[in-house]
Design a protein around this motif. Structure first.
Motif, PDB file in Angstrom:
ATOM      1  N   ASP A 303       0.650  -0.951   0.238  1.00 41.36           N
ATOM      2  CA  ASP A 303      -0.254  -0.148  -0.080  1.00 41.36           C
ATOM      3  C   ASP A 303       0.901   1.432   0.422  1.00 41.36           C
ATOM      4  OD1 ASP A 303      -2.295  -1.603   0.246  1.00 41.36           O
ATOM      5  OD2 ASP A 303      -1.784  -1.527   2.578  1.00 41.36           O
ATOM      6  N   CYS A 304       2.357   1.196   0.437  1.00 41.27           N
ATOM      7  CA  CYS A 304       3.182   2.383   0.631  1.00 41.27           C
ATOM      8  C   CYS A 304       3.992   1.696   0.860  1.00 41.27           C
ATOM      9  CB  CYS A 304       2.778   3.159   1.505  1.00 41.27           C
ATOM     10  SG  CYS A 304       2.744   2.349   3.813  1.00 41.27           S
ATOM     11  N   LYS A 305       5.365   2.472   0.085  1.00 39.12           N
ATOM     12  CA  LYS A 305       6.389   2.288   0.134  1.00 39.12           C
ATOM     13  C   LYS A 305       7.708   2.393   1.584  1.00 39.12           C
ATOM     14  CE  LYS A 305       7.416   2.818  -4.749  1.00 39.12           C
ATOM     15  NZ  LYS A 305       8.433   3.574  -6.032  1.00 39.12           N
ATOM     16  N   PRO A 306       8.116   1.095   2.175  1.00 41.32           N
ATOM     17  CA  PRO A 306       9.456   2.039   3.013  1.00 41.32           C
ATOM     18  C   PRO A 306      10.324   3.054   3.153  1.00 41.32           C
ATOM     19  CG  PRO A 306       9.919  -0.337   2.091  1.00 41.32           C
ATOM     20  CD  PRO A 306       8.485   0.142   1.940  1.00 41.32           C
ATOM     21  N   ASN A 319       9.111  -7.512  -6.838  1.00 40.25           N
ATOM     22  CA  ASN A 319       8.622  -7.170  -6.367  1.00 40.25           C
ATOM     23  C   ASN A 319       7.408  -8.234  -6.143  1.00 40.25           C
ATOM     24  OD1 ASN A 319       6.061  -5.834  -5.563  1.00 40.25           O
ATOM     25  ND2 ASN A 319       6.951  -4.616  -8.055  1.00 40.25           N
ATOM     26  N   PRO A 320       7.454  -8.380  -4.456  1.00 42.61           N
ATOM     27  CA  PRO A 320       6.723  -9.374  -4.276  1.00 42.61           C
ATOM     28  C   PRO A 320       5.080 -10.024  -4.321  1.00 42.61           C
ATOM     29  CG  PRO A 320       6.913  -7.656  -2.571  1.00 42.61           C
ATOM     30  CD  PRO A 320       8.153  -7.953  -3.516  1.00 42.61           C
ATOM     31  N   TRP A 321       4.477  -8.229  -5.065  1.00 42.29           N
ATOM     32  CA  TRP A 321       2.938  -8.001  -5.562  1.00 42.29           C
ATOM     33  C   TRP A 321       3.286  -8.346  -7.426  1.00 42.29           C
ATOM     34  CZ3 TRP A 321       6.252  -3.788  -3.740  1.00 42.29           C
ATOM     35  CH2 TRP A 321       5.522  -4.050  -2.064  1.00 42.29           C
ATOM     36  N   GLU A 322       4.519  -9.193  -7.359  1.00 40.94           N
ATOM     37  CA  GLU A 322       4.035  -9.835  -9.431  1.00 40.94           C
ATOM     38  C   GLU A 322       4.260 -10.543  -9.157  1.00 40.94           C
ATOM     39  OE1 GLU A 322       7.072  -6.771 -11.356  1.00 40.94           O
ATOM     40  OE2 GLU A 322       5.365  -4.453 -10.810  1.00 40.94           O
ATOM     41  N   ILE A 326       4.658 -15.253  -3.875  1.00 38.88           N
ATOM     42  CA  ILE A 326       3.338 -15.014  -2.772  1.00 38.88           C
ATOM     43  C   ILE A 326       2.826 -14.905  -2.362  1.00 38.88           C
ATOM     44  CG2 ILE A 326       4.864 -12.977  -0.689  1.00 38.88           C
ATOM     45  CD1 ILE A 326       7.111 -14.646  -1.415  1.00 38.88           C
ATOM     46  N   ALA A 327       1.796 -14.921  -1.049  1.00 35.29           N
ATOM     47  CA  ALA A 327       0.510 -14.679  -1.471  1.00 35.29           C
ATOM     48  C   ALA A 327       0.173 -13.256  -0.291  1.00 35.29           C
ATOM     49  CB  ALA A 327      -0.622 -15.639  -1.344  1.00 35.29           C
ATOM     50  N   PHE A 328      -1.380 -12.940  -0.002  1.00 33.53           N
ATOM     51  CA  PHE A 328      -1.349 -11.922   0.901  1.00 33.53           C
ATOM     52  C   PHE A 328      -2.933 -11.987   1.339  1.00 33.53           C
ATOM     53  CE2 PHE A 328       1.949 -10.090  -1.435  1.00 33.53           C
ATOM     54  CZ  PHE A 328       2.710  -9.521  -0.958  1.00 33.53           C
ATOM     55  N   LEU A 329      -2.905 -12.261   2.447  1.00 33.74           N
ATOM     56  CA  LEU A 329      -4.447 -12.421   3.200  1.00 33.74           C
ATOM     57  C   LEU A 329      -4.640 -10.869   4.084  1.00 33.74           C
ATOM     58  CD1 LEU A 329      -5.787 -15.835   4.309  1.00 33.74           C
ATOM     59  CD2 LEU A 329      -6.037 -14.627   1.890  1.00 33.74           C
TER      60      LEU A 329
END
Length: 464
Positions: A303-306, A319-322, A326-329
């Protein structure tokens, strides 16, 4: 002499012929912290409505401050002067603390100067040892400060009962003891609390007596000594039966390389951290402060960058969102991660199309998946519309999707927040299934009690 502030006597409450409370008996005494531990969520919304708003009862009587305020007999019903604090703020955004406490409560004239109201508020803040600016807007308060302001509003308004519901799901653990101190301070001054929590450790920590609730009924009431002995026995056994999947110790001292690393992560509210993640482990990342937790979740979930930091998977920067590795719940995935316009099958497979390119077009592939997962999911759910699924069926579908996707790591945001004990045990078993299939499960939480029994490792993210 024992004085009761609230009593529900043999209350049965129905909506559209569904009984949500049955022969419900509960009393809260003056100057006590009464615990309520729900073994499941059934009847809880109805209970809060009955306590505060006095809707028509099928049977029974409700007493508040010694007066009958509701009965199964026809009578005039008006809301009770009771404060309820839960995860949704009741403060008005855009208004400061003074306005929310005094001017929006019909207790003060709008002609009274705010400076006078500030002078009136200061002693209340000082006596509980909390430093909150009277001029700060409601939306700028931390979760803990918001709860304190809502409690103060109730105290200053003369409410004799304050209900706190699942506060550890939105207040960090480092602030809970301070909140308990505030409760005990007002308890000595005759104000009563009904403390609703599905964590028996919290009930033991702060409550004088406790009632166990299940399926809209009170099962038993316990004094403090009985609470400690019985709740530890009842709840710990139930939790451990379903969720004791901590890995066995090993004498193998050979080094194990992590499958994923979060390297050099640093934010506004937390110092630089490095987090290795190993195959099939259950790791808990604990951030007890709301600001730290929100920033950490935002950076990990994209949602934002560190300020600094990057992700490594199998020694490669990614890039874990590509990647489907990697999965996100998200928090409450059963409400946020299902698509009503898609079929049950399409909801199940849409993150697994990288495994079979023809998955969307091939009826044979879908039939094969249905056969493979029917024992896990049940045969009948495949023909249901997603909106008609129960909460349990939705949650199982979400985790089955992850199982079919088969990532290396899954990040779970507050997976047990606002879940009753039954749902928590289900989620724990679903997470165990992921671990058993070689998937690392990473829990991001503000409440360490929710996951510490299962954790292979716990990583604390603290203040700068």
């Amino acid at each position: 002499m024992i004085t009761e502030v609230l009593r529900l006597e043999r209350v049965t409450y129905k909506e559209k012929d569904n009984s949500f409370l049955r022969d419900f008996d509960l009393e809260v005494r003056r100057g006590e912290i009464m615990g309520l531990l729900p073994l499941n969520a059934y009847g809880m919304p109805a209970l809060l409505d009955v306590i505060q708003y006095n809707p028509p009862l099928y049977y029974g009587t409700v007493y508040y401050m010694g007066n009958v305020v509701n009965s199964w007999k026809d009578m005039k019903r008006v809301p009770n002067s009771i404060t309820i604090v839960d995860n949704v703020s009741s403060l008005v955004a855009g208004q400061n603390v003074i306005t929310n406490i005094f001017l929006l409560n019909n207790n003060s004239s709008f002609f009274i100067r705010e400076k006078k109201l500030e002078e009136r508020l200061r002693p209340f803040l000082q006596e509980i040892g909390v430093d909150i600016s009277p001029w700060i807007r409601a939306e700028e308060l931390t979760a803990f400060e918001r709860v304190v302001v809502e409690i103060l509003r109730g105290v200053i308004s003369g409410h004799r009962l304050i209900i706190l519901r699942e506060v550890s799901s939105y207040i960090g653990e480092n602030k809970l003891n301070q909140l308990y101190g505030i409760m005990n301070y007002y308890k000595k001054r005759g104000i009563s609390f009904l403390f609703i929590s599905s964590h028996y450790e919290e009930v033991i920590a702060v409550c004088d007596r406790t009632a166990l609730m299940s399926n809209g009924r009170i099962l038993m009431k316990l004094d403090r000594k009985m609470t400690v002995e019985l709740l530890e026995k009842i709840c710990t056994v139930e939790y451990q039966k379903h969720s004791a999947f901590r890995k066995d110790g090993s004498d193998n001292n050979e080094p194990v390389n992590p499958i994923m690393e979060i390297r050099d992560f640093q934010g506004i509210y937390f110092d630089k951290v490095n987090i290795p993640i190993y195959e099939a482990e259950y790791i808990v990342i604990h951030a007890p402060d709301m600001r730290i937790f929100s920033e950490l979740v935002g950076t990990i979930f994209g949602d934002c960058k560190p300020q600094t930091g990057y992700f490594v998977l199998d020694k490669d920067i990614i890039n874990p969102w590509e990647t489907r590795n990697i999965a996100f719940l998200r928090e409450k995935p059963d409400e946020k991660m299902l698509f009503a316009k898609m079929s049950y099958m399409d909801n199940l497979i849409f993150t697994a199309d990288h495994k079979v390119s023809s998955m969307w077009r091939s009826s044979g592939v879908k039939k094969s998946i249905r056969r493979e997962f029917s024992d896990f999911l049940g045969e009948d759910v495949f023909d249901k519309h997603v909106d008609t699924l129960s909460q349990k069926e939705k949650m199982v579908l979400i985790y089955a999707r992850i199982l079919l996707q088969h990532p290396r790591v899954v990040f779970c945001e507050m997976p047990f927040k606002d879940m009753d004990m039954e749902m928590k045990l289900l989620i724990r078993n679903l997470q165990k299934r992921l671990n058993e299939n070689g998937i690392a499960v990473v829990i991001l939480t503000m409440n360490l009690n929710e996951s510490i029994l299962e954790a292979d490792r716990v990583i604390q993210i603290g203040d700068k």
